[in-house]
Design a protein around this motif. Structure first.
Motif, PDB file in Angstrom:
ATOM      1  N   LEU A  75       0.836  -1.189   0.000  1.00 30.90           N
ATOM      2  CA  LEU A  75       0.000   0.000   0.000  1.00 30.90           C
ATOM      3  C   LEU A  75       0.880   1.250   0.000  1.00 30.90           C
ATOM      4  CD1 LEU A  75      -2.823   1.284   0.247  1.00 30.90           C
ATOM      5  CD2 LEU A  75      -2.580   1.096   2.736  1.00 30.90           C
ATOM      6  N   ASP A  76       0.531   2.235  -0.838  1.00 33.06           N
ATOM      7  CA  ASP A  76       1.250   3.507  -0.945  1.00 33.06           C
ATOM      8  C   ASP A  76       2.721   3.293  -1.289  1.00 33.06           C
ATOM      9  OD1 ASP A  76       1.558   6.233  -1.010  1.00 33.06           O
ATOM     10  OD2 ASP A  76       1.864   6.437   1.148  1.00 33.06           O
ATOM     11  N   SER A  77       2.976   2.411  -2.228  1.00 36.21           N
ATOM     12  CA  SER A  77       4.331   2.189  -2.748  1.00 36.21           C
ATOM     13  C   SER A  77       4.250   2.281  -4.264  1.00 36.21           C
ATOM     14  CB  SER A  77       4.851   0.817  -2.310  1.00 36.21           C
ATOM     15  OG  SER A  77       6.148   0.588  -2.802  1.00 36.21           O
ATOM     16  N   TRP A  78       4.691   3.420  -4.794  1.00 37.07           N
ATOM     17  CA  TRP A  78       4.508   3.721  -6.208  1.00 37.07           C
ATOM     18  C   TRP A  78       5.777   3.383  -6.990  1.00 37.07           C
ATOM     19  CZ3 TRP A  78       0.085   6.300  -8.315  1.00 37.07           C
ATOM     20  CH2 TRP A  78      -0.913   6.572  -7.377  1.00 37.07           C
ATOM     21  N   PRO A  79       5.723   2.399  -7.895  1.00 39.55           N
ATOM     22  CA  PRO A  79       6.889   2.115  -8.730  1.00 39.55           C
ATOM     23  C   PRO A  79       7.208   3.309  -9.612  1.00 39.55           C
ATOM     24  CG  PRO A  79       4.965   0.905  -9.522  1.00 39.55           C
ATOM     25  CD  PRO A  79       4.573   1.534  -8.216  1.00 39.55           C
ATOM     26  N   THR A  80       8.450   3.763  -9.556  1.00 33.87           N
ATOM     27  CA  THR A  80       8.875   4.985 -10.235  1.00 33.87           C
ATOM     28  C   THR A  80      10.100   4.708 -11.086  1.00 33.87           C
ATOM     29  OG1 THR A  80       8.008   6.336  -8.411  1.00 33.87           O
ATOM     30  CG2 THR A  80       9.633   7.364  -9.870  1.00 33.87           C
ATOM     31  N   HIS A  81      10.112   5.249 -12.291  1.00 31.49           N
ATOM     32  CA  HIS A  81      11.139   4.908 -13.269  1.00 31.49           C
ATOM     33  C   HIS A  81      11.455   6.138 -14.116  1.00 31.49           C
ATOM     34  CE1 HIS A  81      12.331   2.172 -16.899  1.00 31.49           C
ATOM     35  NE2 HIS A  81      13.379   2.506 -16.177  1.00 31.49           N
ATOM     36  N   VAL A  82      12.735   6.508 -14.214  1.00 37.50           N
ATOM     37  CA  VAL A  82      13.170   7.607 -15.076  1.00 37.50           C
ATOM     38  C   VAL A  82      13.837   6.995 -16.302  1.00 37.50           C
ATOM     39  CG1 VAL A  82      14.570   9.697 -15.255  1.00 37.50           C
ATOM     40  CG2 VAL A  82      13.533   9.072 -13.054  1.00 37.50           C
ATOM     41  N   TYR A  83      13.413   7.417 -17.501  1.00 40.33           N
ATOM     42  CA  TYR A  83      13.899   6.747 -18.701  1.00 40.33           C
ATOM     43  C   TYR A  83      13.813   7.657 -19.917  1.00 40.33           C
ATOM     44  CZ  TYR A  83       8.912   6.139 -19.689  1.00 40.33           C
ATOM     45  OH  TYR A  83       7.572   6.362 -19.924  1.00 40.33           O
ATOM     46  N   ILE A  84      14.437   7.195 -20.992  1.00 39.86           N
ATOM     47  CA  ILE A  84      14.398   7.855 -22.298  1.00 39.86           C
ATOM     48  C   ILE A  84      13.669   6.929 -23.269  1.00 39.86           C
ATOM     49  CG2 ILE A  84      15.810   8.651 -24.250  1.00 39.86           C
ATOM     50  CD1 ILE A  84      17.998   9.264 -22.111  1.00 39.86           C
ATOM     51  N   GLN A  85      12.800   7.476 -24.094  1.00 40.50           N
ATOM     52  CA  GLN A  85      12.092   6.664 -25.083  1.00 40.50           C
ATOM     53  C   GLN A  85      12.925   6.545 -26.357  1.00 40.50           C
ATOM     54  OE1 GLN A  85       8.172   8.204 -25.788  1.00 40.50           O
ATOM     55  NE2 GLN A  85       7.259   6.949 -24.190  1.00 40.50           N
ATOM     56  N   ILE A  86      13.006   5.320 -26.872  1.00 37.73           N
ATOM     57  CA  ILE A  86      13.720   5.055 -28.120  1.00 37.73           C
ATOM     58  C   ILE A  86      12.719   4.524 -29.145  1.00 37.73           C
ATOM     59  CG2 ILE A  86      15.579   3.771 -29.222  1.00 37.73           C
ATOM     60  CD1 ILE A  86      16.545   5.746 -27.117  1.00 37.73           C
ATOM     61  N   PRO A  87      12.494   5.227 -30.246  1.00 43.08           N
ATOM     62  CA  PRO A  87      11.554   4.722 -31.253  1.00 43.08           C
ATOM     63  C   PRO A  87      12.134   3.512 -31.981  1.00 43.08           C
ATOM     64  CG  PRO A  87      12.660   6.684 -32.063  1.00 43.08           C
ATOM     65  CD  PRO A  87      13.087   6.530 -30.634  1.00 43.08           C
ATOM     66  N   THR A  88      11.264   2.649 -32.436  1.00 44.34           N
ATOM     67  CA  THR A  88      11.720   1.487 -33.184  1.00 44.34           C
ATOM     68  C   THR A  88      12.173   1.913 -34.581  1.00 44.34           C
ATOM     69  OG1 THR A  88       9.479   1.042 -33.959  1.00 44.34           O
ATOM     70  CG2 THR A  88      10.192  -0.091 -31.967  1.00 44.34           C
ATOM     71  N   CYS A  89      13.002   1.065 -35.183  1.00 43.47           N
ATOM     72  CA  CYS A  89      13.455   1.291 -36.556  1.00 43.47           C
ATOM     73  C   CYS A  89      13.403  -0.052 -37.279  1.00 43.47           C
ATOM     74  CB  CYS A  89      14.869   1.877 -36.579  1.00 43.47           C
ATOM     75  SG  CYS A  89      16.120   0.776 -35.901  1.00 43.47           S
ATOM     76  N   GLU A  90      13.687  -0.029 -38.545  1.00 42.53           N
ATOM     77  CA  GLU A  90      13.611  -1.253 -39.350  1.00 42.53           C
ATOM     78  C   GLU A  90      14.545  -2.327 -38.818  1.00 42.53           C
ATOM     79  OE1 GLU A  90      14.431  -2.728 -43.964  1.00 42.53           O
ATOM     80  OE2 GLU A  90      14.390  -0.595 -43.472  1.00 42.53           O
ATOM     81  N   GLN A  91      15.749  -1.943 -38.395  1.00 40.29           N
ATOM     82  CA  GLN A  91      16.712  -2.926 -37.914  1.00 40.29           C
ATOM     83  C   GLN A  91      16.235  -3.598 -36.622  1.00 40.29           C
ATOM     84  OE1 GLN A  91      17.409   0.039 -39.110  1.00 40.29           O
ATOM     85  NE2 GLN A  91      18.735  -0.403 -40.859  1.00 40.29           N
ATOM     86  N   ILE A  92      15.684  -2.809 -35.708  1.00 37.37           N
ATOM     87  CA  ILE A  92      15.173  -3.392 -34.469  1.00 37.37           C
ATOM     88  C   ILE A  92      13.979  -4.292 -34.751  1.00 37.37           C
ATOM     89  CG2 ILE A  92      14.109  -2.866 -32.246  1.00 37.37           C
ATOM     90  CD1 ILE A  92      15.782  -0.371 -32.091  1.00 37.37           C
ATOM     91  N   GLN A  93      13.113  -3.858 -35.647  1.00 37.10           N
ATOM     92  CA  GLN A  93      11.965  -4.691 -36.009  1.00 37.10           C
ATOM     93  C   GLN A  93      12.426  -6.014 -36.620  1.00 37.10           C
ATOM     94  OE1 GLN A  93       9.020  -4.262 -35.150  1.00 37.10           O
ATOM     95  NE2 GLN A  93       8.369  -2.135 -35.157  1.00 37.10           N
TER      96      GLN A  93
END
Length: 256
Positions: A75-93
């Motif tokens: 109770l009252d424990s909020w998972p918190t995460h700081v991050y950067i978004q990386i868009p997908t590309c043809e190679q990753i797909q």
């Protein structure tokens, strides 16, 4: 093969406990000689949410593709995460297409917005009254920093601290020093709130797939075409924003 790195398995996928209110209608029977005419009653107002019973998320591994929680839901424990978004590309797909079709035990980590996450923190657990202050401090430290570019250099295998899940990742090459500057600023805030700082030494990466077993992911790394990673290394990503996920709340910080 790169050495395995231990890191927290909790992700932007662990959610905070839901709060719901349940009403139970109970009936009592009376002897026939005590029956009275029905009396019209007004419905009682609903109790405030803090009186509501708490329903914890299911901890069964069958509900989460075999995954298990690294920490119990509190109770009252909020998972918190700081991050950067990386868009997908043809190679990753292409890489994802190869891994998910070759072995059903490997699962894609592509998000609903068609991106992956590059973490600047472990999964932290904050109290609700700490959330605004935490986000404000991150904003003040990162809001004046400049945007920069990164690229990826290699595929690697990482595992969580409990050795319950393994991850296929793409590790950062160019842009590592700029990420270190961001990380030092974020770590200052993390330490202020008494939370564990990022892994040392940091290996900045984006996880693109996971499995409960290491072997399928190791096979993917060993058998991936060398040219595929060379092509991926030529792609540059501009980092113009940093995100903070706090339970169901999302804060976006724009860089200069």
């Amino acid at each position: 093969m790169d050495a395995l790195l231990l890191y927290d398995s909790a992700s932007d996928e662990d959610d905070n406990d839901d709060k719901t209110t349940t009403n139970k209608n109970r009936k009592r029977s009376f002897p026939s000689d005590q029956l009275k005419l029905p009396v019209k009653r007004q419905a009682l107002p609903q109790l405030p949410s803090f009186f509501s019973p708490i329903h914890k998320p299911s901890s069964s591994s069958q509900d989460h593709q075999g995954r298990t929680r690294s920490k119990p839901a509190l109770l009252d424990s909020w998972p918190t995460h700081v991050y950067i978004q990386i868009p997908t590309c043809e190679q990753i797909q292409t890489i994802l297409g190869r891994v998910t079709t070759q072995d059903a035990t490997i699962h894609s980590m592509i998000s609903n917005d068609n991106s992956f996450h590059l973490s600047l923190t472990k999964c932290l657990y904050l109290k609700e009254h700490q959330l605004d202050g935490f986000a404000d401090m991150i904003q003040k430290r990162l809001g004046d920093t400049s945007r920069f570019t990164i690229s990826f250099a290699q595929l690697s295998l990482l595992t969580n601290e409990e050795n319950t899940r393994s991850f296929l990742t793409i590790e950062v090459g160019s842009g590592y020093n700029e990420l270190m500057k961001q990380l030092k600023l974020v770590d200052q805030v993390v330490k202020h709130y008494g939370q564990p700082i990022f892994y040392e030494p940091p290996r900045f990466h984006a996880s693109i797939a996971w499995s409960l077993k290491k072997d399928p992911l190791e096979n993917i790394i060993q058998n991936s075409p060398e040219q595929l990673m060379k092509d991926l290394a030529y792609i540059e990503y501009e980092v113009s924003s940093v995100f903070i996920r706090m339970g169901n709340r999302l804060v976006k910080i724009k860089l200069r």
